[in-house]
Write a protein that holds these residues in place. Structure first.
Motif, short mmCIF file in Angstrom:
data_model
loop_
_atom_site.label_atom_id
_atom_site.label_comp_id
_atom_site.label_asym_id
_atom_site.label_seq_id
_atom_site.Cartn_x
_atom_site.Cartn_y
_atom_site.Cartn_z
N TYR A 164 0.84 -1.19 0.00
CA TYR A 164 0.00 0.00 0.00
C TYR A 164 0.89 1.25 0.00
O TYR A 164 1.98 1.25 0.58
CB TYR A 164 -0.91 0.02 1.23
CG TYR A 164 -2.05 -0.96 1.16
CD1 TYR A 164 -3.09 -0.79 0.25
CD2 TYR A 164 -2.09 -2.06 2.02
CE1 TYR A 164 -4.14 -1.69 0.20
CE2 TYR A 164 -3.14 -2.96 1.97
CZ TYR A 164 -4.16 -2.77 1.05
OH TYR A 164 -5.20 -3.66 0.99
N ARG A 166 0.80 5.43 0.81
CA ARG A 166 0.08 6.55 1.41
C ARG A 166 0.78 7.85 1.00
O ARG A 166 1.97 8.03 1.27
CB ARG A 166 0.06 6.42 2.93
CG ARG A 166 -0.75 7.53 3.62
CD ARG A 166 -0.65 7.42 5.13
NE ARG A 166 -1.21 6.15 5.59
CZ ARG A 166 -0.85 5.55 6.72
NH1 ARG A 166 0.08 6.10 7.49
NH2 ARG A 166 -1.43 4.42 7.08
N GLU A 168 1.15 11.75 1.54
CA GLU A 168 0.89 12.69 2.63
C GLU A 168 1.33 14.10 2.23
O GLU A 168 2.49 14.31 1.86
CB GLU A 168 1.64 12.25 3.89
CG GLU A 168 1.26 10.85 4.36
CD GLU A 168 2.10 10.37 5.52
OE1 GLU A 168 1.69 9.39 6.17
OE2 GLU A 168 3.17 10.96 5.78
N THR A 189 -4.11 18.64 1.50
CA THR A 189 -4.92 17.52 1.01
C THR A 189 -5.05 17.55 -0.50
O THR A 189 -4.97 16.50 -1.17
CB THR A 189 -6.32 17.56 1.65
OG1 THR A 189 -6.19 17.53 3.08
CG2 THR A 189 -7.16 16.39 1.21
N THR A 193 -3.79 14.65 -3.09
CA THR A 193 -4.74 14.05 -4.02
C THR A 193 -4.28 14.16 -5.47
O THR A 193 -4.41 13.20 -6.26
CB THR A 193 -6.12 14.73 -3.87
OG1 THR A 193 -6.56 14.58 -2.52
CG2 THR A 193 -7.14 14.10 -4.81
N VAL A 196 -1.67 11.59 -6.13
CA VAL A 196 -2.31 10.27 -6.30
C VAL A 196 -2.86 10.11 -7.71
O VAL A 196 -2.71 9.05 -8.33
CB VAL A 196 -3.43 10.09 -5.25
CG1 VAL A 196 -4.34 8.93 -5.63
CG2 VAL A 196 -2.83 9.84 -3.87
N SER A 211 -3.77 5.96 -0.98
CA SER A 211 -4.61 6.84 -0.16
C SER A 211 -3.93 8.20 -0.09
O SER A 211 -2.70 8.31 -0.26
CB SER A 211 -4.80 6.27 1.25
OG SER A 211 -3.55 6.15 1.92
N THR A 213 -3.62 11.86 2.15
CA THR A 213 -3.83 12.45 3.48
C THR A 213 -3.21 13.84 3.50
O THR A 213 -2.11 14.05 2.98
CB THR A 213 -3.16 11.59 4.57
OG1 THR A 213 -3.68 10.27 4.50
CG2 THR A 213 -3.42 12.17 5.95
N GLU A 249 -4.73 -0.79 6.98
CA GLU A 249 -5.21 -0.17 5.75
C GLU A 249 -6.46 -0.90 5.26
O GLU A 249 -6.55 -2.13 5.36
CB GLU A 249 -4.13 -0.24 4.66
CG GLU A 249 -2.90 0.56 4.97
CD GLU A 249 -3.18 2.07 5.01
OE1 GLU A 249 -3.69 2.60 4.02
OE2 GLU A 249 -2.86 2.69 6.03
#
Length: 252
Positions: A164, A166, A168, A189, A193, A196, A211, A213, A249
């Motif tokens: 996974y 993440r 940040e 944020t 995003t 991602v 994900s 964050t 997760e």
């Protein structure tokens, strides 16, 4: 007759200490059995703890421990991945993370990005930390074309991993108040995003592994007491989580 009874009673009284002595010996034996059993359990727990710590820090069990079989992890918050791979799986994962780190280090050197992209091994996994200046214009969450190319290259190195990821977002403590970003929460944020999106759309990483964050200003790596330190705090981190963190997760 009375005399013979008195002699017998006196003889019995002299030997009553044997009952007390035998009771004492029995209690001592029970005490030492209990102490031995407790010490054996603690020794196993300490050995398991040592092995778990070794796996957390170097990705493999401590040499000489559990050569005939392993024990469950005792590190709080770290549990084996679903359908766990055991000791051998931990070693394979450590090798893969090391391979990715070497590949990214070579890319950073080739592109002259030292000081702008940092790689750190943490207990939770490998962290790829990128300064905001190579990703976004000041106060913006829109990635530059150069940043998109950089993220595609980084994403290609991560595609083969099953871990996974993440993403940040972090800022310094300077307040922001615009129609798009009322605070640093929204800015951090939105930046995470957008990173991602590139990893999914351009690098081909499965969305289920990602994900986003936003931490705003609340996870600085250094105090915000100089411009140089504030620049270090403005960053986006891609955290390649170790498989042990699969339990924390969302997964199917």
């Amino acid at each position: 007759m009375p005399r013979r009874w008195t002699e017998k009673a006196s003889h019995d009284n002299k030997e009553r200490w044997l009952l007390t002595y035998s009771d004492l010996i029995t209690l001592l034996m029970i005490f030492f059995v209990v102490m031995y059993s407790i010490s054996s359990i603690n020794a196993q727990k300490m050995a398991a703890l040592a092995s778990s710590l070794a796996q957390a820090f170097i990705g493999s069990p401590a040499p000489g421990l559990f050569e005939e079989g392993g024990l469950p992890s005792l590190v709080p918050g770290v549990a084996p991945a679903p359908g766990g791979q055991g000791t051998e799986g931990q070693g394979v994962e450590g090798t893969e993370l090391a391979r990715v780190k070497v590949e990214l280090q070579q890319y950073i050197r080739q592109e002259g990005l030292e000081g702008q992209i940092n790689l750190e091994n943490e207990e939770r996994g490998l962290v790829v930390s990128m300064a905001d200046m190579i990703l976004f214009p000041k106060g913006s969450a829109e990635l530059t074309p150069e940043a998109q190319a950089l993220l595609r290259r980084v994403g290609q190195a991560l595609t083969r991993l099953p871990n996974y990821l993440r993403v940040e977002g972090h800022t310094d403590n300077l307040p922001i108040h615009t129609p798009l970003f009322p605070s640093n929460w929204e800015l951090s944020t939105a930046r995470a995003t957008n990173v991602v999106k590139v990893l999914v759309n351009d690098a081909g990483i499965s969305p289920g592994r990602l994900s986003a964050t936003g931490y705003g200003e609340y996870r600085p790596v250094v105090p915000n007491d100089s411009e140089a330190n504030m620049a270090r705090n403005r960053r986006v981190d891609i955290v390649i989580l170790k498989e042990a963190y699969n339990v924390t997760e969302p997964h199917h």
